[in-house]
Design an enzyme around this catalytic site. Structure first.
Site, PDB file in Angstrom:
ATOM      1  N   CYS A 164       5.409   9.291 -26.231  1.00 16.72           N
ATOM      2  CA  CYS A 164       5.582   7.885 -26.599  1.00 16.72           C
ATOM      3  C   CYS A 164       7.038   7.446 -26.703  1.00 16.72           C
ATOM      4  CB  CYS A 164       4.875   7.600 -27.923  1.00 16.72           C
ATOM      5  SG  CYS A 164       3.165   8.154 -27.956  1.00 16.72           S
ATOM      6  N   HIS A 303       7.909   1.650 -34.722  1.00 14.55           N
ATOM      7  CA  HIS A 303       6.991   2.370 -33.831  1.00 14.55           C
ATOM      8  C   HIS A 303       5.560   1.991 -34.188  1.00 14.55           C
ATOM      9  CE1 HIS A 303       5.644   5.411 -31.076  1.00 14.55           C
ATOM     10  NE2 HIS A 303       4.997   6.066 -32.024  1.00 14.55           N
ATOM     11  N   GLU A 314       7.041   6.562 -41.079  1.00 17.29           N
ATOM     12  CA  GLU A 314       8.125   5.710 -40.580  1.00 17.29           C
ATOM     13  C   GLU A 314       8.738   4.883 -41.707  1.00 17.29           C
ATOM     14  OE1 GLU A 314       9.155   2.649 -36.920  1.00 17.29           O
ATOM     15  OE2 GLU A 314       7.053   3.153 -37.335  1.00 17.29           O
ATOM     16  N   LYS A 335       3.125  -3.634 -31.618  1.00 17.04           N
ATOM     17  CA  LYS A 335       1.945  -2.990 -31.029  1.00 17.04           C
ATOM     18  C   LYS A 335       0.661  -3.650 -31.508  1.00 17.04           C
ATOM     19  CE  LYS A 335       3.739   1.708 -30.174  1.00 17.04           C
ATOM     20  NZ  LYS A 335       5.132   1.567 -30.654  1.00 17.04           N
ATOM     21  N   HIS A 340      -0.514   0.073 -27.697  1.00 16.32           N
ATOM     22  CA  HIS A 340       0.359   1.218 -27.489  1.00 16.32           C
ATOM     23  C   HIS A 340       0.356   1.555 -26.000  1.00 16.32           C
ATOM     24  CE1 HIS A 340       2.674   4.688 -27.940  1.00 16.32           C
ATOM     25  NE2 HIS A 340       2.111   5.254 -28.990  1.00 16.32           N
ATOM     26  N   PHE A 401       4.630  12.436 -30.156  1.00 24.02           N
ATOM     27  CA  PHE A 401       4.087  13.781 -30.272  1.00 24.02           C
ATOM     28  C   PHE A 401       5.112  14.777 -29.715  1.00 24.02           C
ATOM     29  CE2 PHE A 401      -0.757  12.738 -30.156  1.00 24.02           C
ATOM     30  CZ  PHE A 401      -0.679  12.315 -31.468  1.00 24.02           C
TER      31      PHE A 401
END
Length: 413
Positions: A164, A303, A314, A335, A340, A401
């Protein structure tokens, strides 16, 4: 001496097939592009809330002579790159920039779609051989290669694939090439098309996709809310033209914003669990690179994927970096409206952040009604909140990830 980096062009694929200005206006209003997506022709059909660019027709926009050798992720990326290039005031047929201009592109999945189609042809239809262009259509660097070839950019053709964070890493590395004098112009961004059967089923297997139906799909993505239930997949692409500041001034370019800092690191803790200390370190690295104190940052494009563990991590990172100032720091996750987009997310969010600086306004987190106590401590922007802001600087976070973190710092001009 480090060179300043100007952003002189932006382009993106709008899921509702509108102009970039209309896309940004909808984002500012918190209007969702998420719809109910149902796969067709699959053994076990899947239906999920998603962002699908149904009106995108690569053949019409690029010509069949180009698209015959391009997967959908490359088609979207090339269209976005063309739009950014022309938005920067360049001609797509002008090859005079070749030695000093390059490409830096991000994608998490590359041409996964073409490989899945190949497997279907063999296993379901009994085909013994696949089309000879399958490899060059599916390779992760296909999009950057097409952009370089079509625009005649000979400085570099680089591809970054860090889940991502792919697009943000690609943008950051492009920034470094210009800053360090290795290029004058870079076309950068990202593209991904994850709405294929195998990818959807894989993400569903992780139990991180937000459920929904025809009626409630537009509100399926609820970052930072107590009722958040997971992320929403989407497809798309976005591109930016980065340029040496003096080069841009000399040619009389319109400068939208300055890309002033980039921070990247690895959590090295867990493959999928976010680590707030690693994220905070990446934010601090970006601010240090930009040479600006945290107090100058007025907005964070988070994010914010609407996952149970990701959102609080976050916010904890932001509280750690910004301290007491965090309570006044405007934060939102777009998002909630565009989903996403995997490796393309950082590019779309970078474009949005640039437009926020240019227009002195910040977007809300759509569908955020009841802030989770674990996400408190910042000034969440919700629909209806005052969002006019005289921004000096803003940051865009991408956390992936594998623990790959990438943070971009933008300044107004």
């Amino acid at each position: 001496m480090k060179r300043r980096v100007a952003i002189t062009g932006v382009g993106l694929i709008d899921p509702l097939n509108e102009s970039i200005n209309n896309f940004f206006a909808r984002t500012i209003r918190g209007e969702s592009s998420i719809r109910y997506f149902a796969s067709k022709g699959d053994p076990v059909p899947v239906s999920i809330p998603a962002v699908y660019c149904a009106d995108f027709k690569g053949d019409d926009l690029l010509g069949k002579h180009r698209t015959i050798s391009m997967d959908r992720f490359s088609q979207m990326g090339l269209v976005a790159a063309f739009d950014a290039w022309t938005n920067a005031g360049f001609n797509v047929h002008d090859r005079s920039h070749k030695p000093n201009a390059g490409v830096s592109w991000g994608t998490a999945l590359g041409g996964t779609r073409i490989y899945e189609q190949g497997l279907r042809e063999m296993w379901i239809n009994g085909r013994e051989r696949l089309p000879p262009l399958s490899v060059v259509m599916g390779m992760n660097n296909a999009c950057s290669s097409h952009i370089a070839i079509q625009l005649g950019l000979g400085n570099s053709s680089l591809t970054y694939s860090v889940a991502c964070s792919s697009a943000s890493a690609a943008i950051g590395e492009a920034y470094k090439r210009i800053r360090n004098g290795e290029a004058n112009i870079m076309v950068t961004g990202g593209s991904d098309t994850p709405l294929i059967y195998g990818v959807i089923r894989a993400w569903d297997g992780m139990r991180v996709l937000s459920p929904g139906n025809e009626e409630n799909s537009p509100s399926a993505c609820r970052p930072f809310d107590k009722s958040r239930s997971g992320l929403v997949l989407g497809e798309g692409a976005a591109a930016l033209v980065l340029e040496d500041w003096d080069h841009a001034i000399l040619r009389g370019a319109r400068i939208l914003a300055e890309l002033a800092g980039y921070g990247a690191n690895c959590d090295h803790v867990n493959l999928v669990k976010p680590d707030s200390s690693g994220q905070a370190a990446a934010i601090s690295l970006a601010l240090e690179d930009a040479g600006i104190p945290p107090k100058d940052v007025g907005y964070v494009n988070a994010h914010g994927t609407a996952t149970i563990e990701g959102d609080p991590s976050e916010i904890e990172a932001l509280r750690s970096v910004f301290g007491r100032q965090a309570k006044e720091l405007a934060v939102s996750s777009t998002k909630s409206t565009h989903g996403h987009l995997m490796g393309a997310s950082g590019a779309v969010e970078a474009v949005i952040t640039v437009l926020c600086l240019k227009n002195s306004i910040v977007p809300p987190t759509a569908n955020l009604k009841d802030i989770d106590t674990s996400c408190e401590g910042v000034r969440h922007i919700r629909i209806g909140d005052s969002n006019k802001s005289d921004l000096k600087a803003a940051i865009s976070n991408s956390f992936a990830f594998g623990g790959s973190n990438a943070v971009l710092v933008f300044k107004s001009t």
